[in-house]
Design a protein around this motif. Structure first.
Motif, PDB file in Angstrom:
ATOM      1  N   ASP A 179     -10.044  -3.057 -64.723  1.00 23.72           N
ATOM      2  CA  ASP A 179     -11.300  -2.443 -63.997  1.00 23.72           C
ATOM      3  C   ASP A 179     -12.299  -3.547 -63.795  1.00 23.72           C
ATOM      4  OD1 ASP A 179     -10.279   0.387 -63.863  1.00 23.72           O
ATOM      5  OD2 ASP A 179     -10.363   0.290 -66.031  1.00 23.72           O
ATOM      6  N   GLY A 180     -12.517  -4.204 -64.929  1.00 22.11           N
ATOM      7  CA  GLY A 180     -13.510  -5.033 -64.699  1.00 22.11           C
ATOM      8  C   GLY A 180     -13.538  -6.262 -63.700  1.00 22.11           C
ATOM      9  N   VAL A 181     -12.151  -6.491 -63.511  1.00 18.18           N
ATOM     10  CA  VAL A 181     -11.890  -7.642 -62.561  1.00 18.18           C
ATOM     11  C   VAL A 181     -12.025  -7.156 -61.189  1.00 18.18           C
ATOM     12  CG1 VAL A 181      -9.731  -9.146 -61.494  1.00 18.18           C
ATOM     13  CG2 VAL A 181     -10.558  -8.999 -64.191  1.00 18.18           C
ATOM     14  N   ALA A 182     -11.605  -5.771 -61.004  1.00 18.53           N
ATOM     15  CA  ALA A 182     -11.742  -5.023 -59.738  1.00 18.53           C
ATOM     16  C   ALA A 182     -13.273  -4.960 -59.136  1.00 18.53           C
ATOM     17  CB  ALA A 182     -10.861  -3.813 -59.779  1.00 18.53           C
ATOM     18  N   VAL A 183     -14.144  -4.568 -60.299  1.00 21.00           N
ATOM     19  CA  VAL A 183     -15.372  -4.270 -59.727  1.00 21.00           C
ATOM     20  C   VAL A 183     -16.119  -5.643 -59.490  1.00 21.00           C
ATOM     21  CG1 VAL A 183     -17.476  -3.837 -61.068  1.00 21.00           C
ATOM     22  CG2 VAL A 183     -15.747  -2.393 -61.562  1.00 21.00           C
ATOM     23  N   VAL A 184     -15.556  -6.754 -60.222  1.00 17.59           N
ATOM     24  CA  VAL A 184     -16.178  -8.307 -59.652  1.00 17.59           C
ATOM     25  C   VAL A 184     -15.739  -8.625 -58.407  1.00 17.59           C
ATOM     26  CG1 VAL A 184     -16.177 -10.581 -60.339  1.00 17.59           C
ATOM     27  CG2 VAL A 184     -16.485  -8.952 -62.313  1.00 17.59           C
ATOM     28  N   VAL A 185     -14.487  -8.191 -58.124  1.00 15.42           N
ATOM     29  CA  VAL A 185     -13.976  -8.452 -56.723  1.00 15.42           C
ATOM     30  C   VAL A 185     -14.645  -7.857 -55.813  1.00 15.42           C
ATOM     31  CG1 VAL A 185     -11.687  -8.667 -55.329  1.00 15.42           C
ATOM     32  CG2 VAL A 185     -11.761  -9.428 -57.537  1.00 15.42           C
ATOM     33  N   PHE A 186     -14.927  -6.641 -55.933  1.00 15.09           N
ATOM     34  CA  PHE A 186     -15.607  -5.629 -55.162  1.00 15.09           C
ATOM     35  C   PHE A 186     -17.114  -6.112 -54.649  1.00 15.09           C
ATOM     36  CE2 PHE A 186     -18.194  -2.007 -54.293  1.00 15.09           C
ATOM     37  CZ  PHE A 186     -17.729  -1.161 -53.393  1.00 15.09           C
ATOM     38  N   VAL A 207     -11.619  -0.132 -38.496  1.00 11.90           N
ATOM     39  CA  VAL A 207     -11.111  -0.664 -39.788  1.00 11.90           C
ATOM     40  C   VAL A 207     -10.932  -2.255 -39.586  1.00 11.90           C
ATOM     41  CG1 VAL A 207      -9.455  -0.639 -41.626  1.00 11.90           C
ATOM     42  CG2 VAL A 207     -10.368   1.522 -40.623  1.00 11.90           C
ATOM     43  N   GLY A 208     -11.695  -3.046 -40.153  1.00 11.78           N
ATOM     44  CA  GLY A 208     -11.320  -4.686 -40.020  1.00 11.78           C
ATOM     45  C   GLY A 208     -11.127  -4.967 -41.389  1.00 11.78           C
ATOM     46  N   TRP A 209     -11.053  -6.341 -41.465  1.00  9.37           N
ATOM     47  CA  TRP A 209     -10.532  -6.832 -42.909  1.00  9.37           C
ATOM     48  C   TRP A 209     -11.869  -6.764 -44.026  1.00  9.37           C
ATOM     49  CZ3 TRP A 209      -6.362  -7.849 -44.466  1.00  9.37           C
ATOM     50  CH2 TRP A 209      -5.362  -8.465 -43.893  1.00  9.37           C
ATOM     51  N   PRO A 210     -13.248  -6.561 -43.406  1.00  7.65           N
ATOM     52  CA  PRO A 210     -14.044  -6.269 -44.509  1.00  7.65           C
ATOM     53  C   PRO A 210     -13.791  -4.913 -45.151  1.00  7.65           C
ATOM     54  CG  PRO A 210     -15.311  -7.425 -42.705  1.00  7.65           C
ATOM     55  CD  PRO A 210     -13.860  -7.024 -42.429  1.00  7.65           C
ATOM     56  N   GLN A 211     -13.658  -3.968 -44.201  1.00 10.12           N
ATOM     57  CA  GLN A 211     -13.339  -2.617 -44.783  1.00 10.12           C
ATOM     58  C   GLN A 211     -11.979  -2.349 -45.509  1.00 10.12           C
ATOM     59  OE1 GLN A 211     -14.252  -3.084 -41.762  1.00 10.12           O
ATOM     60  NE2 GLN A 211     -16.288  -2.455 -41.564  1.00 10.12           N
ATOM     61  N   ALA A 212     -11.202  -3.150 -45.004  1.00 10.73           N
ATOM     62  CA  ALA A 212      -9.760  -3.119 -45.825  1.00 10.73           C
ATOM     63  C   ALA A 212      -9.586  -3.574 -47.088  1.00 10.73           C
ATOM     64  CB  ALA A 212      -8.773  -3.826 -44.834  1.00 10.73           C
ATOM     65  N   LEU A 213     -10.394  -4.751 -47.405  1.00 13.42           N
ATOM     66  CA  LEU A 213     -10.624  -5.584 -48.559  1.00 13.42           C
ATOM     67  C   LEU A 213     -11.435  -4.597 -49.529  1.00 13.42           C
ATOM     68  CD1 LEU A 213     -10.985  -9.209 -47.229  1.00 13.42           C
ATOM     69  CD2 LEU A 213      -9.071  -8.360 -48.678  1.00 13.42           C
ATOM     70  N   ILE A 214     -12.599  -4.078 -49.105  1.00 13.48           N
ATOM     71  CA  ILE A 214     -13.247  -2.854 -49.924  1.00 13.48           C
ATOM     72  C   ILE A 214     -12.335  -2.025 -50.475  1.00 13.48           C
ATOM     73  CG2 ILE A 214     -15.001  -1.400 -49.774  1.00 13.48           C
ATOM     74  CD1 ILE A 214     -16.181  -3.982 -50.519  1.00 13.48           C
ATOM     75  N   PHE A 215     -11.660  -1.535 -49.470  1.00 15.17           N
ATOM     76  CA  PHE A 215     -10.668  -0.465 -49.758  1.00 15.17           C
ATOM     77  C   PHE A 215      -9.731  -0.949 -50.811  1.00 15.17           C
ATOM     78  CE2 PHE A 215      -6.641   2.127 -49.053  1.00 15.17           C
ATOM     79  CZ  PHE A 215      -7.288   3.364 -49.269  1.00 15.17           C
ATOM     80  N   GLY A 216      -8.969  -2.300 -50.568  1.00 11.77           N
ATOM     81  CA  GLY A 216      -8.266  -2.828 -51.547  1.00 11.77           C
ATOM     82  C   GLY A 216      -8.605  -2.918 -53.037  1.00 11.77           C
ATOM     83  N   ALA A 217      -9.831  -3.323 -53.078  1.00  8.14           N
ATOM     84  CA  ALA A 217     -10.510  -3.479 -54.229  1.00  8.14           C
ATOM     85  C   ALA A 217     -10.908  -2.140 -55.050  1.00  8.14           C
ATOM     86  CB  ALA A 217     -11.805  -4.376 -54.248  1.00  8.14           C
ATOM     87  N   VAL A 218     -11.005  -1.325 -54.290  1.00  7.69           N
ATOM     88  CA  VAL A 218     -11.339   0.154 -55.124  1.00  7.69           C
ATOM     89  C   VAL A 218      -9.793   0.472 -55.801  1.00  7.69           C
ATOM     90  CG1 VAL A 218     -11.520   2.598 -54.728  1.00  7.69           C
ATOM     91  CG2 VAL A 218     -13.060   0.805 -53.514  1.00  7.69           C
ATOM     92  N   LEU A 219      -8.853   0.403 -54.871  1.00  5.99           N
ATOM     93  CA  LEU A 219      -7.492   0.836 -55.240  1.00  5.99           C
ATOM     94  C   LEU A 219      -6.634  -0.138 -56.349  1.00  5.99           C
ATOM     95  CD1 LEU A 219      -5.722   2.420 -52.193  1.00  5.99           C
ATOM     96  CD2 LEU A 219      -7.063   3.368 -53.896  1.00  5.99           C
ATOM     97  N   ALA A 220      -7.225  -1.461 -56.367  1.00  4.71           N
ATOM     98  CA  ALA A 220      -6.361  -2.341 -57.122  1.00  4.71           C
ATOM     99  C   ALA A 220      -6.528  -2.093 -58.809  1.00  4.71           C
ATOM    100  CB  ALA A 220      -6.828  -3.608 -57.127  1.00  4.71           C
TER     101      ALA A 220
END
Length: 208
Positions: free
Chosen positions: A93-100, A48-61
């Protein structure tokens, strides 16, 4: 979105946007940091690096406050607090999808080459502007078209079916254009609820 009071939303737009924008980014960063430090750095999941962590964070945000709003109604909380939470939930939801999508492009998770240097900022801005702008524009256009069509019809069953078609067509059209389907649906709902319901819908349709 269909039942949200647009005039009230406009009055509280700044705090709603702050919660749905920087608030979602802050939530994503906190979730990503906890995962990276807790799992990646501790050795529990060394891959688990920053790419995986940020993707995970975007999903939960993006939080889903349906149960909170139901509790608010039971407790009779001030209308402004209810509106802030409801308005933020429509946009986050829309913002999180865009960030994802942006995180996926930056780190090459979407199958492309990872971005470096100034390309990160330019691609992030381009993606954000396209997904948000085209998404909102698509929703508003479809909502407006449906509102004018509804004025020509005087059958509440057909008009109700049209609102279902509007929701799905806004989402699918925006997704086809690689924009945010979530924001398109929200924009279409606001247009039909604030403009179409008064311009083209009969009282019978609104009640039904």
């Amino acid at each position: 979105a269909l039942h949200l009071d647009l005039a009230s939303l406009r009055r509280e737009l700044l705090p709603v946007l702050l919660l749905a924008g920087p608030g979602v980014l802050m939530s994503m960063g906190i979730c990503a940091g906890i995962l990276y430090l807790g799992a990646g750095r501790s050795g529990l999941a060394s891959e688990v690096g920053w790419p995986q962590a940020l993707i995970f964070g975007a999903v939960l945000a993006a939080t889903d406050p349906i149960s909170v709003l139901a509790l608010f109604r039971e407790l009779g909380v001030p209308r402004r607090l209810y509106l802030l939470v409801e308005g933020e939930s429509l946009l986050n939801d829309g913002v999180a999808v865009v960030v994802f999508v942006i995180v996926g492009k930056v780190f090459g998770i979407d199958g492309g080459e990872p971005l470096v240097g100034s390309a990160i900022a330019s691609e992030a801005i381009r993606t954000f502007v396209w997904m948000v702008g085209i998404g909102l524009g698509t929703g508003l256009a479809i909502g407006a078209a449906a509102s004018f069509l509804t004025k020509q019809i005087d059958d509440h069953l057909i008009e109700i079916v049209l609102t279902v078609i509007v929701a799905y067509s806004a989402f699918l059209t925006a997704e086809t254009l690689h924009a945010s389907g979530v924001l398109a649906t929200v924009a279409a709902g606001l247009m039909v609820g604030s403009f179409g319901s008064h311009y083209g819908m009969s009282v019978t349709t609104r009640v039904a």
